[in-house]
Design an enzyme around this catalytic site. Sequence first.
Site, PDB file in Angstrom:
ATOM      1  N   ARG A  46       0.852  -1.189   0.000  1.00 16.47           N
ATOM      2  CA  ARG A  46       0.000   0.000   0.000  1.00 16.47           C
ATOM      3  C   ARG A  46       0.890   1.243   0.000  1.00 16.47           C
ATOM      4  O   ARG A  46       0.615   2.223  -0.649  1.00 16.47           O
ATOM      5  CB  ARG A  46      -0.948   0.011   1.213  1.00 16.47           C
ATOM      6  CG  ARG A  46      -1.687   1.329   1.335  1.00 16.47           C
ATOM      7  CD  ARG A  46      -2.897   1.353   2.295  1.00 16.47           C
ATOM      8  NE  ARG A  46      -2.913   0.384   3.332  1.00 16.47           N
ATOM      9  CZ  ARG A  46      -2.157   0.438   4.450  1.00 16.47           C
ATOM     10  NH1 ARG A  46      -1.326   1.436   4.657  1.00 16.47           N
ATOM     11  NH2 ARG A  46      -2.242  -0.511   5.350  1.00 16.47           N
ATOM     12  N   TYR A  98     -16.766  18.278 -13.388  1.00 20.76           N
ATOM     13  CA  TYR A  98     -17.167  16.886 -13.514  1.00 20.76           C
ATOM     14  C   TYR A  98     -18.236  16.572 -12.451  1.00 20.76           C
ATOM     15  O   TYR A  98     -18.085  16.961 -11.284  1.00 20.76           O
ATOM     16  CB  TYR A  98     -15.927  16.011 -13.310  1.00 20.76           C
ATOM     17  CG  TYR A  98     -16.199  14.540 -13.358  1.00 20.76           C
ATOM     18  CD1 TYR A  98     -16.561  13.923 -14.548  1.00 20.76           C
ATOM     19  CD2 TYR A  98     -16.098  13.759 -12.217  1.00 20.76           C
ATOM     20  CE1 TYR A  98     -16.816  12.568 -14.588  1.00 20.76           C
ATOM     21  CE2 TYR A  98     -16.344  12.397 -12.254  1.00 20.76           C
ATOM     22  CZ  TYR A  98     -16.709  11.812 -13.443  1.00 20.76           C
ATOM     23  OH  TYR A  98     -16.964  10.471 -13.476  1.00 20.76           O
ATOM     24  N   ASP A 170      -7.827  20.503 -12.471  1.00 17.83           N
ATOM     25  CA  ASP A 170      -8.167  19.213 -13.076  1.00 17.83           C
ATOM     26  C   ASP A 170      -7.810  19.318 -14.559  1.00 17.83           C
ATOM     27  O   ASP A 170      -8.469  20.022 -15.322  1.00 17.83           O
ATOM     28  CB  ASP A 170      -9.668  18.920 -12.875  1.00 17.83           C
ATOM     29  CG  ASP A 170     -10.067  17.541 -13.386  1.00 17.83           C
ATOM     30  OD1 ASP A 170      -9.404  17.027 -14.304  1.00 17.83           O
ATOM     31  OD2 ASP A 170     -11.065  16.986 -12.878  1.00 17.83           O
ATOM     32  N   LYS A 195      -8.889   8.480 -18.395  1.00 16.87           N
ATOM     33  CA  LYS A 195      -9.240   9.101 -19.680  1.00 16.87           C
ATOM     34  C   LYS A 195      -8.042   9.101 -20.642  1.00 16.87           C
ATOM     35  O   LYS A 195      -7.590   8.044 -21.004  1.00 16.87           O
ATOM     36  CB  LYS A 195      -9.804  10.493 -19.415  1.00 16.87           C
ATOM     37  CG  LYS A 195     -10.788  10.558 -18.232  1.00 16.87           C
ATOM     38  CD  LYS A 195     -12.068   9.781 -18.464  1.00 16.87           C
ATOM     39  CE  LYS A 195     -12.911   9.604 -17.204  1.00 16.87           C
ATOM     40  NZ  LYS A 195     -13.234  10.820 -16.481  1.00 16.87           N
TER      41      LYS A 195
HETATM   42  C1  LIG Z   1     -13.700  11.130 -15.116  1.00 21.40           C
HETATM   43  C2  LIG Z   1     -13.307  12.413 -14.536  1.00 21.40           C
HETATM   44  C3  LIG Z   1     -12.993  12.540 -13.175  1.00 21.40           C
HETATM   45  C4  LIG Z   1     -13.117  11.375 -12.204  1.00 21.40           C
HETATM   46  O1  LIG Z   1     -12.215  10.373 -12.497  1.00 21.40           O
HETATM   47  P1  LIG Z   1     -12.486   8.798 -12.210  1.00 21.40           P
HETATM   48  O2  LIG Z   1     -11.226   8.174 -12.699  1.00 21.40           O
HETATM   49  O3  LIG Z   1     -13.698   8.420 -12.983  1.00 21.40           O
HETATM   50  O4  LIG Z   1     -12.698   8.671 -10.745  1.00 21.40           O
HETATM   51  C5  LIG Z   1     -12.591  13.762 -12.707  1.00 21.40           C
HETATM   52  N1  LIG Z   1     -12.498  14.830 -13.531  1.00 21.40           N
HETATM   53  C6  LIG Z   1     -12.798  14.751 -14.833  1.00 21.40           C
HETATM   54  C7  LIG Z   1     -12.681  15.955 -15.688  1.00 21.40           C
HETATM   55  C8  LIG Z   1     -13.220  13.550 -15.389  1.00 21.40           C
HETATM   56  O5  LIG Z   1     -13.538  13.479 -16.679  1.00 21.40           O
END
Ligand SMILES: *Cc1c(COP(=O)(O)O)cnc(C)c1O
Length: 379
Positions: A46, A98, A170, A195
Site C-alpha cells: 500500500r 465533472y 483538473d 481518460k
Molecule cells: C472522469 C473524470 C474525473 C473522475 O475520475 P475517475 O477516474 O472516474 O474517478 C474527474 N475529472 C474529470 C474531468 C473527469 O472526466
Amino acid sequence: MKFATKVLHAGIHPDPTTGAIMTPIYQTSTYVQEAPGKHKGYEYARTQNPTRDVLQENLAALENGNHALCFASGLAATDAVVKLLNSGDEVICSDDVYGGTYRIFTKVFERYGIKFKFIPLTDASDFAKHITPATKMVWLETPSNPMMSIIDIEEIASIAHQTDMLVCVDNTFASPYLQNPLDMGADIVIHSVTKYLGGHSDVVMGALVMNQEQIFEQLKFLQNACGAIPSPHDCFLVLRGVKTLHIRMDRHCVNAAKVVDFLLSHPKVDKVYYPGIPSHKNHLIAKKQMRGFGGMISFTLKGNNIDDAMKVLSGTKLFSLAESLGGVESLIGHPASMTHASIPKEEREQRGLLDSLIRLSVGIEDVGDLIGDLQQAIG
Ligand SMILES: *Cc1c(COP(=O)(O)O)cnc(C)c1O
C-alpha cells in the site's frame, strides 16, 4: 527531454535483475526484510510498489512536476486533495465541473464542515470578491466538462497566491500533452488517468502532480493512510498507454477540429462548444495556455428537444453511447442524464447544460467515417 521522449523514457529503466525492457508488474503485497527495519526501501505494497513508482515518476515528468502520486481513481485523487483541508475551510470551485467532483464536494465533504462555493471563474476578475479569510483552496477544471469553458490558470493562480490558498487544476480534458498547469502557477494538478493518459478504456485510475515538497509529503501520507492505491497491473497498463499519448492527442485534435466544422455547418445543430472555435468566449485564453484544443466537443440541437437528442444518441453506430472519454474509440454521451445527472436540473440549465446537449469524445478513427456516422444519426 522533449515530451515525445519523456512518454517513453522518463523514469523508465530496464529491470535491474533481468534487463526486461518493460517495467515488470510487481504483483506482491509485501517485501522480505533482512532484519527488522533493514530492507530495500519497500515494506508493504500500500505504501510503495515499484511498478507504481515508475508510473509516478513518468507522470511527474509529463506535467513538468517534481512528484506524482497515483490513486485508485480520479475521485480517489480528489478525495486526497480535499483531505488536506480542515473543517471550517472554504473551497472556491469552478461551476462547470465533472459531476462526480460536484458530488464528492457537496454530498461528502460538506458533511465534514468544508464549504464549497461554485462560481464560473471564466472571468478571473470575478474571483477575488468571493475570497474570504477561510478560503484555502481554489479548484478549477479547464477545459470544463461538459461546457468546454476555459479558465485562465495563470490569472487565477496569481490572484489566489496573494493569500495562502492552494490552486488545484483538473487537467483531465487537456492531458499533459496540451497543457501544463504547474508551469502556470498551479500547486496541484489532478488527472483522471482513466481518460487520455490511460487512453484505451481499460483502466480506472487517478493521479496528482505537484512541485512543492511539503504538499507532496502530506499527499503521500494520505495516499498511504487512506489507502486508495491503484493495482500494479493497472500501473503497467497506464505505462503502456502513455507511450502513445502524444500521437493519440495529435489525432484526437485533428479529428475533433474536422467534426466541429461539420457540426457548425449542420442545419439541425444549434450551439457547438469547442475551445478551438474563434467565437468561443475564451478562445484567446485557450490559445495562450493550450498547445491544441483537444478531442472533446459538446453541441445542442435546434429546438432543444430531448427526443431529438435521444434519437442521435441511440442512432450512432461508430460513436458508442457510454460514460467516460479519452479512449482511442469515439464515444457519445448525454450529460444531463449520464455524467451530470447528480446535479439538479435547475443548476444544470443555469450553466447551459440543456437536455439536448450532446457530448462527443472524438476518437482516432478515420474522421470521414466519424462524420458519416454523425450525419446519418442527426439526419
Ligand atoms: C472522469 C473524470 C474525473 C473522475 O475520475 P475517475 O477516474 O472516474 O474517478 C474527474 N475529472 C474529470 C474531468 C473527469 O472526466
